[in-house]
Write a protein that holds these residues in place. Structure first.
Motif, PDB file in Angstrom:
ATOM      1  N   ASP A 388       0.833  -1.201   0.000  1.00  0.00           N
ATOM      2  CA  ASP A 388       0.000   0.000   0.000  1.00  0.00           C
ATOM      3  C   ASP A 388       0.868   1.251   0.000  1.00  0.00           C
ATOM      4  O   ASP A 388       0.449   2.293  -0.505  1.00  0.00           O
ATOM      5  CB  ASP A 388      -0.918   0.009   1.227  1.00  0.00           C
ATOM      6  CG  ASP A 388      -1.901  -1.148   1.211  1.00  0.00           C
ATOM      7  OD1 ASP A 388      -2.857  -1.105   0.426  1.00  0.00           O
ATOM      8  OD2 ASP A 388      -1.674  -2.124   1.956  1.00  0.00           O
ATOM      9  N   VAL A 389       2.056   1.128   0.586  1.00  0.00           N
ATOM     10  CA  VAL A 389       2.998   2.247   0.640  1.00  0.00           C
ATOM     11  C   VAL A 389       4.390   1.706   0.333  1.00  0.00           C
ATOM     12  O   VAL A 389       4.838   0.728   0.943  1.00  0.00           O
ATOM     13  CB  VAL A 389       3.011   2.915   2.030  1.00  0.00           C
ATOM     14  CG1 VAL A 389       4.019   4.060   2.060  1.00  0.00           C
ATOM     15  CG2 VAL A 389       1.622   3.406   2.415  1.00  0.00           C
ATOM     16  N   PRO A 407       6.233   0.620  -8.710  1.00  0.00           N
ATOM     17  CA  PRO A 407       4.977   1.079  -9.316  1.00  0.00           C
ATOM     18  C   PRO A 407       4.554   0.326 -10.569  1.00  0.00           C
ATOM     19  O   PRO A 407       3.366   0.339 -10.914  1.00  0.00           O
ATOM     20  CB  PRO A 407       5.279   2.550  -9.652  1.00  0.00           C
ATOM     21  CG  PRO A 407       6.343   2.946  -8.680  1.00  0.00           C
ATOM     22  CD  PRO A 407       7.191   1.724  -8.518  1.00  0.00           C
ATOM     23  N   ILE A 408       5.472  -0.353 -11.279  1.00  0.00           N
ATOM     24  CA  ILE A 408       5.045  -0.982 -12.528  1.00  0.00           C
ATOM     25  C   ILE A 408       4.491  -2.391 -12.324  1.00  0.00           C
ATOM     26  O   ILE A 408       3.898  -2.950 -13.244  1.00  0.00           O
ATOM     27  CB  ILE A 408       6.167  -1.010 -13.583  1.00  0.00           C
ATOM     28  CG1 ILE A 408       7.349  -1.828 -13.120  1.00  0.00           C
ATOM     29  CG2 ILE A 408       6.571   0.388 -13.987  1.00  0.00           C
ATOM     30  CD1 ILE A 408       8.295  -2.158 -14.233  1.00  0.00           C
ATOM     31  N   VAL A 409       4.658  -2.974 -11.127  1.00  0.00           N
ATOM     32  CA  VAL A 409       4.061  -4.297 -10.891  1.00  0.00           C
ATOM     33  C   VAL A 409       3.025  -4.268  -9.777  1.00  0.00           C
ATOM     34  O   VAL A 409       2.306  -5.240  -9.578  1.00  0.00           O
ATOM     35  CB  VAL A 409       5.135  -5.361 -10.573  1.00  0.00           C
ATOM     36  CG1 VAL A 409       6.095  -5.526 -11.732  1.00  0.00           C
ATOM     37  CG2 VAL A 409       5.897  -5.034  -9.298  1.00  0.00           C
ATOM     38  N   ASN A 410       2.921  -3.142  -9.062  1.00  0.00           N
ATOM     39  CA  ASN A 410       1.986  -3.065  -7.944  1.00  0.00           C
ATOM     40  C   ASN A 410       0.545  -3.183  -8.417  1.00  0.00           C
ATOM     41  O   ASN A 410       0.150  -2.579  -9.413  1.00  0.00           O
ATOM     42  CB  ASN A 410       2.193  -1.750  -7.193  1.00  0.00           C
ATOM     43  CG  ASN A 410       1.314  -1.646  -5.975  1.00  0.00           C
ATOM     44  OD1 ASN A 410       0.273  -0.985  -5.995  1.00  0.00           O
ATOM     45  ND2 ASN A 410       1.714  -2.298  -4.889  1.00  0.00           N
ATOM     46  N   GLU A 411      -0.242  -3.977  -7.690  1.00  0.00           N
ATOM     47  CA  GLU A 411      -1.627  -4.261  -8.081  1.00  0.00           C
ATOM     48  C   GLU A 411      -2.645  -3.593  -7.159  1.00  0.00           C
ATOM     49  O   GLU A 411      -3.845  -3.846  -7.269  1.00  0.00           O
ATOM     50  CB  GLU A 411      -1.852  -5.778  -8.097  1.00  0.00           C
ATOM     51  CG  GLU A 411      -0.982  -6.503  -9.116  1.00  0.00           C
ATOM     52  CD  GLU A 411      -1.110  -8.021  -9.051  1.00  0.00           C
ATOM     53  OE1 GLU A 411      -1.828  -8.525  -8.143  1.00  0.00           O
ATOM     54  OE2 GLU A 411      -0.511  -8.700  -9.914  1.00  0.00           O
ATOM     55  N   ARG A 412      -2.189  -2.751  -6.244  1.00  0.00           N
ATOM     56  CA  ARG A 412      -3.089  -2.158  -5.250  1.00  0.00           C
ATOM     57  C   ARG A 412      -3.093  -0.632  -5.295  1.00  0.00           C
ATOM     58  O   ARG A 412      -3.510   0.013  -4.331  1.00  0.00           O
ATOM     59  CB  ARG A 412      -2.699  -2.635  -3.846  1.00  0.00           C
ATOM     60  CG  ARG A 412      -2.891  -4.131  -3.656  1.00  0.00           C
ATOM     61  CD  ARG A 412      -2.377  -4.599  -2.304  1.00  0.00           C
ATOM     62  NE  ARG A 412      -2.558  -6.032  -2.161  1.00  0.00           N
ATOM     63  CZ  ARG A 412      -3.610  -6.614  -1.588  1.00  0.00           C
ATOM     64  NH1 ARG A 412      -4.592  -5.871  -1.106  1.00  0.00           N
ATOM     65  NH2 ARG A 412      -3.696  -7.931  -1.495  1.00  0.00           N
ATOM     66  N   GLU A 413      -2.600  -0.061  -6.411  1.00  0.00           N
ATOM     67  CA  GLU A 413      -2.508   1.386  -6.534  1.00  0.00           C
ATOM     68  C   GLU A 413      -1.794   1.970  -5.319  1.00  0.00           C
ATOM     69  O   GLU A 413      -2.228   2.927  -4.689  1.00  0.00           O
ATOM     70  CB  GLU A 413      -3.895   2.009  -6.733  1.00  0.00           C
ATOM     71  CG  GLU A 413      -4.505   1.562  -8.059  1.00  0.00           C
ATOM     72  CD  GLU A 413      -5.948   1.972  -8.264  1.00  0.00           C
ATOM     73  OE1 GLU A 413      -6.624   2.270  -7.257  1.00  0.00           O
ATOM     74  OE2 GLU A 413      -6.395   1.974  -9.419  1.00  0.00           O
TER      75      GLU A 413
END
Length: 492
Positions: A388-389, A407-413
């Motif tokens: 999340d952070v 940021p390019i693989v994160n799925e939770r914004e």
């Protein structure tokens, strides 16, 4: 071929890469491992781009043995992750290499270029440090320069691309032997302001600058590092500098000073995010996940500011008890330079602070900080997908690729908290929560702001980060530098 027609991407133009670490290193059983470090990652793409000889120091006794088996010459080798390279491993005297690496390069230059010295206490420059520069740093630079010159023996107007802070005096040695060579030097760490360099004795400092200014082009990650270098040339070397055009006039030549921000291979990173091993780590992470996950992935380096990150999390939990048992801070840290006393002590302080925070806030079934002291890319990527952070609060950093990978693989914004003193901030700052890395209260407030952020704002920021990171890849970084080499060659 004339300088005006020199094209480093043409197959008939000899290209030599030089760095301290090479693409591979050999183990005691002859096994081949990928060379470590961000410089190797960056150069892998360049060496794959076209035929090149990659000259580097022998890192292990087995490296030295393999070098001797090939008569000290270049030989082909296939890296474990793919790609074939022509590598020349240079063997230096062990005592000289120890002085080069453990007295001068790390910590002396690294500390200067990350503002790490507590100048009221250190450094104390005595005969040991001065001799380490002469008989260690310069000796290793001379060994590598001799290998470069030998590789260029039958080459007409070759291109030599030199990398990082280990090799500042090498370009001048090559320039003297081969005035026709085109020399390009990329510095992967920050370049500090003029006063930081006054730590060094004048003779050593000027030798470093003369070495760098023997290049035709000098590259940095950011415009601010470029500006600092130009300022140093004016303040410390009394040279004529054109800040607008990025030029230093030195020894009847014009040296170009440029910024080339390093991107990541975002497509390869996203492919890896769907690998079976990453998914196994994901399963375990999700099984233990609380409502919120804060993540940092770093080397346990003094410049990464790990202690202040944990102190800010401690303060956040104290000021926001409503998050008790709802948030976990996962910190994956790779132990770094543990043979340097300052680093060994820093790692001990990290472990001690984690124990204090966990004791102060933890419960029988909740440990606020999960500290993982290991280097495992797949495990890190599994965590990237679900934070999340993402916390990147380095005091100073050349670029910081973690800020781009997450940021390019994160799925939770997930929200990025990013130190304003990282190279990545110049590109990503608009869509991250910017922090002063020394302001623990601001960092604690930013953790709360990130966790309390509206879904719409999280989505806006995540989209902005994704678009910036995926707008360039390592091929673009290489092309930008090669284009400047062509342009500089045409300009004479």
């Amino acid at each position: 071929m004339t300088a005006a027609s020199r094209d480093p991407s043409a197959p008939d133009v000899p290209l030599v890469l030089v760095s301290n670490r090479g693409p591979v290193t050999f183990g005691p059983g002859g096994e081949i491992a990928r060379g470590s470090g961000g410089v190797v990652t960056a150069l892998m793409g360049l060496a794959s781009y076209r035929a090149a000889i990659w000259i580097a120091s022998a890192m292990t006794a087995q490296d030295a043995e393999v070098s001797r088996e090939h008569g000290g010459k270049a030989f082909p080798v296939r890296a474990p992750a793919g790609g074939e390279f022509h590598v020349r491993l240079v063997v230096s005297d062990p005592d000289a290499y120890d002085r080069f690496y453990n007295v001068v390069a790390n910590p002396m230059l690294w500390f200067i270029q990350h503002y790490l010295w507590d100048l009221s206490n250190a450094p104390d420059i005595r005969r040991e440090e001065i001799e380490a520069f002469e008989f260690g740093y310069n000796a290793v630079n001379e060994d590598l320069a001799a290998a470069v010159v030998e590789e260029l023996e039958d080459a007409a107007e070759p291109v030599v691309m030199i990398h990082d802070y280990h090799l500042y005096t090498l370009p001048d040695l090559v320039r003297r032997a081969r005035p026709d060579a085109f020399l390009h030097h990329f510095v992967h760490i920050p370049w500090t302001q003029s006063d930081a360099w006054r730590v060094l004795p004048t003779r050593i400092r000027e030798e470093i600058f003369r070495g760098l200014l023997a290049n035709d082009i000098i590259g940095f990650h950011t415009r601010s590092y470029r500006q600092n270098f130009l300022q140093c040339c004016r303040d410390l070397m009394d040279l004529e500098v054109d800040f607008g055009r990025g030029l230093v006039r030195y020894a009847d030549r014009e040296v170009w000073v440029r910024a080339y921000p390093l991107p990541i291979d975002h497509e390869a990173t996203r492919r890896l995010a769907h690998s079976a091993r990453v998914e196994r780590f994901e399963t375990e992470l999700l099984r233990r996940r609380r409502d919120f996950l804060i993540l940092r992935v770093d080397r346990a380096d003094l410049s990464k500011n790990v202690l202040r990150g944990f102190s800010a999390f401690d303060l956040f939990l104290e000021q926001h008890p409503e998050f008790s048992e709802r948030v976990t801070f996962v910190a994956q840290l790779m132990p770094s330079r543990t043979d340097v006393p300052q680093y060994a002590e820093y790692l001990e302080r990290i472990e001690a602070l984690v124990a204090v925070v966990n004791h102060r806030h933890g419960t029988p079934d909740w440990m606020p900080i999960q500290l993982k002291l290991r280097d495992d890319l797949e495990e890190a990527i599994a965590a990237y997908k679900h934070y999340d952070v993402l916390l990147v609060n380095a005091m100073f950093d050349g670029m910081n690729l973690v800020a781009k990978e997450g940021p390019i693989v994160n799925e939770r914004e997930g929200v990025s908290i990013l130190s304003e003193n990282t190279g990545a901030h110049e590109e990503l700052g608009e869509f991250a929560l910017s922090v002063n890395p020394f302001d623990i209260q601001e960092l604690a407030d930013s953790i709360f702001a990130a966790l309390a952020m509206t879904p719409a704002e999280r989505r806006r920021r995540a989209k902005g980060l994704f678009e910036i990171v995926t707008s360039r890849d390592p091929g673009d970084w290489i092309d930008e530098q090669l284009a400047d080499i062509r342009a500089k060659g045409r300009s004479g």
